[in-house]
Scaffold this active site. Structure first.
Site, PDB file in Angstrom:
ATOM      1  N   LYS A 197       0.864  -1.186   0.000  1.00  0.00           N
ATOM      2  CA  LYS A 197       0.000   0.000   0.000  1.00  0.00           C
ATOM      3  C   LYS A 197       0.898   1.234   0.000  1.00  0.00           C
ATOM      4  O   LYS A 197       1.660   1.473   0.933  1.00  0.00           O
ATOM      5  CB  LYS A 197      -0.916   0.009   1.221  1.00  0.00           C
ATOM      6  CG  LYS A 197      -1.833   1.227   1.285  1.00  0.00           C
ATOM      7  CD  LYS A 197      -2.736   1.165   2.510  1.00  0.00           C
ATOM      8  CE  LYS A 197      -3.624   2.390   2.607  1.00  0.00           C
ATOM      9  NZ  LYS A 197      -4.508   2.349   3.796  1.00  0.00           N
ATOM     10  N   LYS A 250      -2.147  -1.589  -3.729  1.00  0.00           N
ATOM     11  CA  LYS A 250      -2.987  -0.396  -3.701  1.00  0.00           C
ATOM     12  C   LYS A 250      -2.100   0.844  -3.815  1.00  0.00           C
ATOM     13  O   LYS A 250      -1.140   0.957  -3.055  1.00  0.00           O
ATOM     14  CB  LYS A 250      -3.786  -0.356  -2.398  1.00  0.00           C
ATOM     15  CG  LYS A 250      -4.711   0.848  -2.258  1.00  0.00           C
ATOM     16  CD  LYS A 250      -5.409   0.847  -0.910  1.00  0.00           C
ATOM     17  CE  LYS A 250      -6.332   2.054  -0.778  1.00  0.00           C
ATOM     18  NZ  LYS A 250      -6.962   2.134   0.549  1.00  0.00           N
TER      19      LYS A 250
END
Length: 325
Positions: A197, A250
């Site tokens: 992320k 992400k």
């Protein structure tokens, strides 16, 4: 063979031929739909920076979950907006917290629908960070945060969550959650780890939707540097070693190279989160007549799947499911 013996346009000539030789196939079964659940009754608050996305009260979230299920989408990802926030993020692990209540309500109404819960503290802390903050220094404390994060995951599993998805990016949180889940009798609850992320500018609209913007500083001390790709592979390796059942990259579109490398590194299911900024850009361009929304969305989602995603978390899930049916 060379032209004119080999003509690649032969199999592009008609829609039927193109479909026959298509390498990557997109399906509603690939999608998870993120939803923002808020306190109150009969609320459907529009998110200004994300046209078509709403903060929903639990009764409205149940209605939306039924619609999602009817479209053939297998799951939703829940984010909670609590009535109150504090430094200890107590709403995150409250058995009667907003995500816990919403999980129970959705599972009661649509038991076949998978409920995935985002496990983080940022929506529940008064300072907006994803962990406990040391008052004197303003630093986000890693090890102290793990206890609260793992308690949150266990409370979601207790409420009926099918999958817990830690997004905080604290070191060691997958192991802490796995231990807590196992100790509480939820050894069969899988963990979808936000493994890679990044500290991305593309989260901007989400901060409005989830009311989770940090009140000071930023999240670069715990989310990944956008310049790093090899580090993402190490993050994935560590999460897998700690017991992750699925791993996530992400954002999605700006990190397709990372997604491909992660896919080649692990045999676990790989998810990609097409984040709020990706959604907002396509929506804005379509509203201005600069591109065709349906074509652009399906092309973007196909690109994410082609890069290696087994699961795509996307705000376009209902629209894409209708277009694909």
């Amino acid at each position: 063979m060379a032209f004119p013996v080999q003509r690649l346009r032969r199999t592009r000539r008609t829609a039927a031929l193109r479909g026959l030789v298509r390498e990557t196939r997109l399906s509603p079964q690939d999608f998870i739909y993120p939803m923002f659940v808020t306190v109150g009754e009969d609320a459907r608050n529009p998110v200004g920076s994300m046209p078509g996305v709403f903060q929903l009260s639990i009764n409205r979230a149940v209605e939306e979950a039924k619609r999602v299920h009817d479209l053939g989408i297998p799951g939703v990802l829940l984010f909670g907006l609590p009535g109150e926030k504090d430094e200890a993020a107590s709403g995150a692990y409250d058995p009667e917290g907003i995500v816990q209540l919403a999980t129970r309500a959705i599972k009661d109404a649509v038991p076949e629908l998978l409920v995935v819960t985002d496990v983080c503290l940022c929506e529940y802390t008064s300072h907006g960070h994803c962990g406990v903050v040391e008052k004197d220094t303003g630093q986000v404390l890693n090890d102290v945060s793990l206890e609260l994060i793992s308690r949150t995951a266990a409370s979601h599993a207790e409420a009926g969550a099918d999958i817990v998805a830690p997004s905080d990016m604290m070191d060691g949180r997958v192991a802490a959650i796995r231990s807590e889940l196992d100790n509480e009798g939820f050894e069969n609850t899988p963990i979808m780890a936000y493994a890679a992320k990044y500290a991305s500018a593309f989260y901007g609209p989400f901060r409005e939707a989830a009311d989770s913007a940090p009140q000071f500083g930023d999240r670069r001390s715990y989310q990944m540097d956008p310049a790093n790709a090899r580090e993402a592979l190490l993050e994935v390796e560590l999460d897998v070693g700690e017991g992750a059942d699925m791993v996530m990259v992400k954002p999605a579109l700006p990190y397709l190279d990372v997604l491909r490398r992660v896919r080649e590194t692990t045999d676990l299911p790989v998810a990609a989160y097409s984040v709020s900024g990706e959604y907002a850009m396509i929506k804005a361009a379509a509203q201005n007549g600069w591109l065709d929304e349906k074509t652009a969305v399906l092309e973007a989602l196909t690109g994410i799947k082609r890069a290696g995603a087994d699961i795509i978390v996307t705000y376009f899930a209902p629209d894409a499911a209708r277009w694909l049916s």
